[in-house]
Write an enzyme that holds these catalytic residues in place. Structure first.
Site, PDB file in Angstrom:
ATOM      1  N   ASP A   9       1.117  -0.525   0.039  1.00 29.34           N
ATOM      2  CA  ASP A   9      -0.199   0.208  -0.474  1.00 29.34           C
ATOM      3  C   ASP A   9       1.093   1.097   0.000  1.00 29.34           C
ATOM      4  O   ASP A   9       2.194   1.373   0.379  1.00 29.34           O
ATOM      5  CB  ASP A   9      -1.247   0.535   0.515  1.00 29.34           C
ATOM      6  CG  ASP A   9      -2.035   1.089   1.393  1.00 29.34           C
ATOM      7  OD1 ASP A   9      -2.241   1.720  -0.073  1.00 29.34           O
ATOM      8  OD2 ASP A   9      -2.261   1.431   2.452  1.00 29.34           O
ATOM      9  N   SER A  10       0.015   2.414  -0.474  1.00 28.96           N
ATOM     10  CA  SER A  10       1.378   3.836  -0.391  1.00 28.96           C
ATOM     11  C   SER A  10       1.398   4.086   1.530  1.00 28.96           C
ATOM     12  O   SER A  10       2.717   4.692   1.325  1.00 28.96           O
ATOM     13  CB  SER A  10       0.473   5.013  -0.082  1.00 28.96           C
ATOM     14  OG  SER A  10      -0.737   4.961   0.405  1.00 28.96           O
ATOM     15  N   CYS A  73      -4.607  -0.920  -2.014  1.00 32.30           N
ATOM     16  CA  CYS A  73      -4.720  -0.029  -2.229  1.00 32.30           C
ATOM     17  C   CYS A  73      -5.214   0.612  -3.249  1.00 32.30           C
ATOM     18  O   CYS A  73      -5.087   0.011  -4.325  1.00 32.30           O
ATOM     19  CB  CYS A  73      -3.494   0.604  -2.776  1.00 32.30           C
ATOM     20  SG  CYS A  73      -3.134   2.171  -2.838  1.00 32.30           S
ATOM     21  N   CYS A 192     -10.894   3.336   0.801  1.00 33.87           N
ATOM     22  CA  CYS A 192      -9.296   3.652   0.688  1.00 33.87           C
ATOM     23  C   CYS A 192      -8.675   2.952   1.829  1.00 33.87           C
ATOM     24  O   CYS A 192     -10.119   2.616   2.764  1.00 33.87           O
ATOM     25  CB  CYS A 192      -8.691   4.938   0.736  1.00 33.87           C
ATOM     26  SG  CYS A 192      -7.388   5.548   1.277  1.00 33.87           S
TER      27      CYS A 192
HETATM   28  N1  DGL Z   1      -4.536   3.221   0.716  1.00 34.02           N
HETATM   29  C1  DGL Z   1      -5.136   3.765  -0.490  1.00 34.02           C
HETATM   30  C2  DGL Z   1      -6.276   3.419  -0.930  1.00 34.02           C
HETATM   31  O1  DGL Z   1      -7.006   2.448  -0.407  1.00 34.02           O
HETATM   32  C3  DGL Z   1      -4.308   4.796  -0.461  1.00 34.02           C
HETATM   33  C4  DGL Z   1      -4.030   6.028   0.003  1.00 34.02           C
HETATM   34  C5  DGL Z   1      -2.798   7.252   0.037  1.00 34.02           C
HETATM   35  O2  DGL Z   1      -1.710   7.094   0.119  1.00 34.02           O
HETATM   36  O3  DGL Z   1      -3.559   8.259  -0.363  1.00 34.02           O
HETATM   37  O4  DGL Z   1      -6.217   4.981  -2.151  1.00 34.02           O
END
Ligand code: DGL
Length: 284
Positions: A9-10, A73, A192
């Protein structure tokens, strides 16, 4: 020893998916990469997110010999999963998408809220997903700039914890009325993976009757199906049961933040976590 399943993930948001994966697949090993040094992805644009996604996947394949990949993500799935599958045709890859279909099946008022990043909501993939849902549903789409970033820092920074509360209040207010009465939003999609870790704040704002839906469990079940159909599913006796063996957490950012999140949300020891530096991806 079995090859691990790669999860990334990020940042720390995908730990919500890892939690579901570990529950569904207790015999598998996992290597989780939090790209916290480059988070958040949601306001960065597709080219940036795609380049990070390729670099991370190359690293997980080369350094950890992963047998499958879970893109935990929504933003990276929207920006890059098709190209990723083309680059790695032999690697089973599972992505995450906002749970619109389950939400459409559950709502009584027909009004559904979706909180997600700007990147996810603006993607062609999301537009297709939305178009495939029943026409009578009214969608209230809310890009939540800054919320993933605040959640990323909440375990180590008290100011970020307050920011999570303030942003949840601001964004739910902007979406209109929540509740089970006519014209109210009775179902909220957490689009998210970070937002799962703001559930308590959202629950306090929305009350007990609004349903919140995330994708951890369905993604874990889909991963099991994919492993099973490709003959890769672990059978009894394959795993050591030892946490040190079964899960490794890596971050390109702040190690203390990952350790705090891993301890608080997954009950994992600090020794399960390490920092990693990634070479930049070459994309042809
Ligand atoms: N957790 C991520 C998602 O599901 C990204 C959140 C981010 O880095 O902006 O979109």
């Amino acid at each position: 020893m079995r090859s691990p399943i790669g999860v990334f993930d990020s940042g720390v948001g995908g730990l919500s998916v890892l939690q579901a994966l570990r529950a569904e697949l207790p015999l598998e090993r996992f290597v989780y990469l939090a790209d916290s040094g480059h988070a958040p992805y949601g306001e960065r644009g597709d080219a940036f997110v795609a380049a990070r996604t390729h670099a991370i996947t190359q690293h997980l394949c080369a350094a950890h010999g992963i047998q499958a990949l879970v893109v935990a993500c929504n933003t990276a799935t929207a920006a890059a999963i098709d190209a990723l599958r083309q680059h790695h045709p032999d690697l089973p890859i599972v992505g995450v998408e906002p749970a619109l279909k389950p939400a459409a099946g559950l709502t009584h008022t027909g009004r559904i809220g979706v909180m997600a990043t700007r990147g996810t909501l603006g993607s062609g993939r999301f537009a297709q997903l939305q178009a495939a849902q029943p026409a009578h549903i009214e969608w209230v789409l809310q890009p939540c700039d800054g919320l993933a970033r605040a959640i990323e820092h909440r375990t180590t920074d008290p100011a970020a914890r307050l920011e999570v509360q303030a942003l949840c209040a601001r964004y739910t207010q902007a979406m209109g009325r929540f509740g089970t009465g006519a014209g109210e939003i009775d179902t909220l999609v957490l689009g998210c993976t970070h937002y799962v870790f703001a559930r308590d704040e959202l629950r306090a704002l929305l009350g007990p009757d609004v349903r919140m839906i995330d994708t951890g469990e369905p993604v874990a079940r889909q991963t099991r199906r994919l492993l099973d159909s490709s003959g890769r599913l672990a059978t009894t006796g394959d795993a050591s049961g030892d946490t040190a063996d079964s899960v490794r957490l890596l971050t390109t950012g702040d190690l203390a933040a990952l350790q705090a999140a891993a301890a608080q949300w997954l009950g994992l020891p600090p020794t399960a976590c390490a920092r990693v530096a990634l070479p930049t991806a070459s994309i042809d």
